[in-house]
Motif scaffolding. Structure first.
Motif, mmCIF file in Angstrom:
data_model
loop_
_atom_site.group_PDB
_atom_site.id
_atom_site.type_symbol
_atom_site.label_atom_id
_atom_site.label_comp_id
_atom_site.label_asym_id
_atom_site.label_seq_id
_atom_site.Cartn_x
_atom_site.Cartn_y
_atom_site.Cartn_z
ATOM 1 N N SER A 18 61.317 92.353 -16.670
ATOM 2 C CA SER A 18 60.057 92.602 -17.376
ATOM 3 C C SER A 18 59.449 91.274 -17.807
ATOM 4 C CB SER A 18 60.309 93.485 -18.600
ATOM 5 O OG SER A 18 60.811 94.749 -18.218
ATOM 6 N N VAL A 19 58.149 91.129 -17.607
ATOM 7 C CA VAL A 19 57.502 89.850 -17.902
ATOM 8 C C VAL A 19 57.045 89.793 -19.354
ATOM 9 C CG1 VAL A 19 56.756 89.568 -15.522
ATOM 10 C CG2 VAL A 19 55.230 90.683 -17.154
ATOM 11 N N SER A 20 56.954 88.582 -19.863
ATOM 12 C CA SER A 20 56.480 88.370 -21.229
ATOM 13 C C SER A 20 54.965 88.521 -21.288
ATOM 14 C CB SER A 20 56.868 86.965 -21.693
ATOM 15 O OG SER A 20 56.175 85.991 -20.922
ATOM 16 N N ARG A 21 54.445 88.503 -22.502
ATOM 17 C CA ARG A 21 52.995 88.618 -22.703
ATOM 18 C C ARG A 21 52.261 87.471 -22.016
ATOM 19 N NH1 ARG A 21 49.776 90.336 -28.034
ATOM 20 N NH2 ARG A 21 47.692 89.625 -27.453
ATOM 21 N N ASP A 22 52.775 86.244 -22.157
ATOM 22 C CA ASP A 22 52.112 85.086 -21.552
ATOM 23 C C ASP A 22 52.083 85.197 -20.032
ATOM 24 O OD1 ASP A 22 51.667 84.027 -24.031
ATOM 25 O OD2 ASP A 22 53.387 82.660 -23.977
ATOM 26 N N VAL A 23 53.186 85.643 -19.445
ATOM 27 C CA VAL A 23 53.237 85.791 -17.988
ATOM 28 C C VAL A 23 52.282 86.892 -17.537
ATOM 29 C CG1 VAL A 23 54.706 86.448 -16.042
ATOM 30 C CG2 VAL A 23 55.583 84.897 -17.794
ATOM 31 N N ALA A 24 52.223 87.977 -18.284
ATOM 32 C CA ALA A 24 51.314 89.074 -17.939
ATOM 33 C C ALA A 24 49.862 88.604 -17.968
ATOM 34 C CB ALA A 24 51.514 90.247 -18.897
ATOM 35 N N GLU A 25 49.492 87.849 -18.993
ATOM 36 C CA GLU A 25 48.122 87.359 -19.097
ATOM 37 C C GLU A 25 47.787 86.423 -17.938
ATOM 38 O OE1 GLU A 25 47.871 85.607 -22.936
ATOM 39 O OE2 GLU A 25 47.466 87.515 -23.955
ATOM 40 N N SER A 26 48.745 85.603 -17.527
ATOM 41 C CA SER A 26 48.504 84.684 -16.420
ATOM 42 C C SER A 26 48.371 85.438 -15.098
ATOM 43 C CB SER A 26 49.641 83.666 -16.339
ATOM 44 O OG SER A 26 49.448 82.777 -15.260
ATOM 45 N N ALA A 27 49.261 86.403 -14.864
ATOM 46 C CA ALA A 27 49.252 87.134 -13.591
ATOM 47 C C ALA A 27 48.011 88.012 -13.452
ATOM 48 C CB ALA A 27 50.512 87.982 -13.473
#
Length: 316
Positions: A18-27
């Motif tokens: 599961s990705v973190s919030r920062d990774v989700a925002e970037s992707a």
């Protein structure tokens, strides 16, 4: 009368966890400078900025009637629980006020609206959109647009492209007819063997945004159930030794079971729709039965491991 057509493609995010919030925002940053909306309660949820695609194509309607559709589709990527990715596309269908194609600036000023040139029967357009035979309909390129959105997210440099749960992508194609003469809400949900699902909605009143949220939520939970059943089938319960089956079931335990929260982010009429779906086909009943099967298999494997060597067979 208002007709909205849409399609939701759902797949596992190509990342090892599961990705973190920062990774989700970037992707999900599909448009530079535009904000990715993120929430964490009751389940992690991130949605990309809205993106547009222009269309000028044939729109299927009644037999023998050829309609030309011109306008824009709107799409977005959604990430649920840092694990499940969706490409969601929709268009509101409206008969054109004129009998000819207008300049693009006119259509760009109405994002998410496709105007049909010709005599338009909205009910027939909805029926054609949901027809399983692709040669009999036009989805205005929704499938290609949704696939492009998913591909852009999956290709993000912040993802490692390692998918612990291997399950096929599902497609939920939906049509919502909002008509003041309709009492309450009517829904027809159909599951096909080829990964296609269709939802036909008729309601007296409601916001388009609520309809979109409902269809995305249904698509997500249908994919979860499909993925869980696939993992169980691949585990070969009853064929392999329990320990081997449990090893194959582990990805479902690690990445899927905690995501089941039907209608957690919905309200209003969408809750009554979920109540109807739980009556038939009963998605949660099948989910609960599948989860119990996994837990029973894990309990059996644990009992066999902890059983003394001199003990009698567990099942004589």
């Amino acid at each position: 009368m208002v007709l909205v057509l849409g399609e939701v493609q759902t797949a596992a995010l190509q990342h090892s966890g599961s990705v973190s919030r920062d990774v989700a925002e970037s992707a999900l940053g599909l448009l530079p400078g535009e904000r990715v909306r993120v929430s964490e309660r009751p389940i992690g949820y991130a949605v990309s900025p809205q993106v547009l695609a222009g269309v000028d194509c044939r729109v299927a309607g009644r037999s023998g009637v050829r309609l030309r559709g011109v306008g824009t589709l709107t799409g977005r990527a959604c990430l649920i629980g840092g694990r499940v990715l969706q490409g969601s596309v929709l268009a509101r269908i409206e008969p054109a006020a004129v009998s000819h194609r207008q300049v693009w600036s006119h259509y760009l000023s109405r994002p998410g609206v496709v105007e049909t040139i010709g005599r338009t029967d909205l009910s027939a357009v909805a029926t054609a959109h949901l027809a399983p035979e692709r040669r009999a309909l036009s989805t205005m390129g929704m499938g290609a647009f949704g696939a492009r959105i998913i591909a852009e997210v999956q290709g993000s440099a912040v993802l490692d492209r390692r998918t612990p749960v291997r399950a096929r992508r599902t497609v939920l194609r939906w049509a919502a007819l909002i008509d003041e003469e309709v009492e309450g809400v009517r829904i027809r949900f159909t599951v096909r063997d080829d990964g296609l699902r269709t939802v036909e909605l008729a309601l007296g009143q409601g916001e388009i945004a609520d309809v979109v949220d409902l269809c995305e939520d249904l698509a997500m939970h249908d994919w979860l159930l499909t993925a869980l059943v696939s993992v169980i089938e691949q585990s070969q319960i009853g064929v392999e030794q329990p320990a081997q089956s449990v090893q194959r079931l582990r990805p479902a335990v690690d990445h899927l079971l905690h995501l089941w929260m039907p209608a957690a982010r919905l309200g209003g009429f969408a809750l009554s729709v979920w109540d109807a779906l739980e009556g038939r086909p009963g998605l949660s009943r099948q989910w609960d039965a599948s989860v119990r099967r996994i837990r029973d298999q894990m309990a059996m494997a644990a009992a066999l491991v902890n059983r003394p060597a001199e003990a009698a067979p567990l099942f004589p």
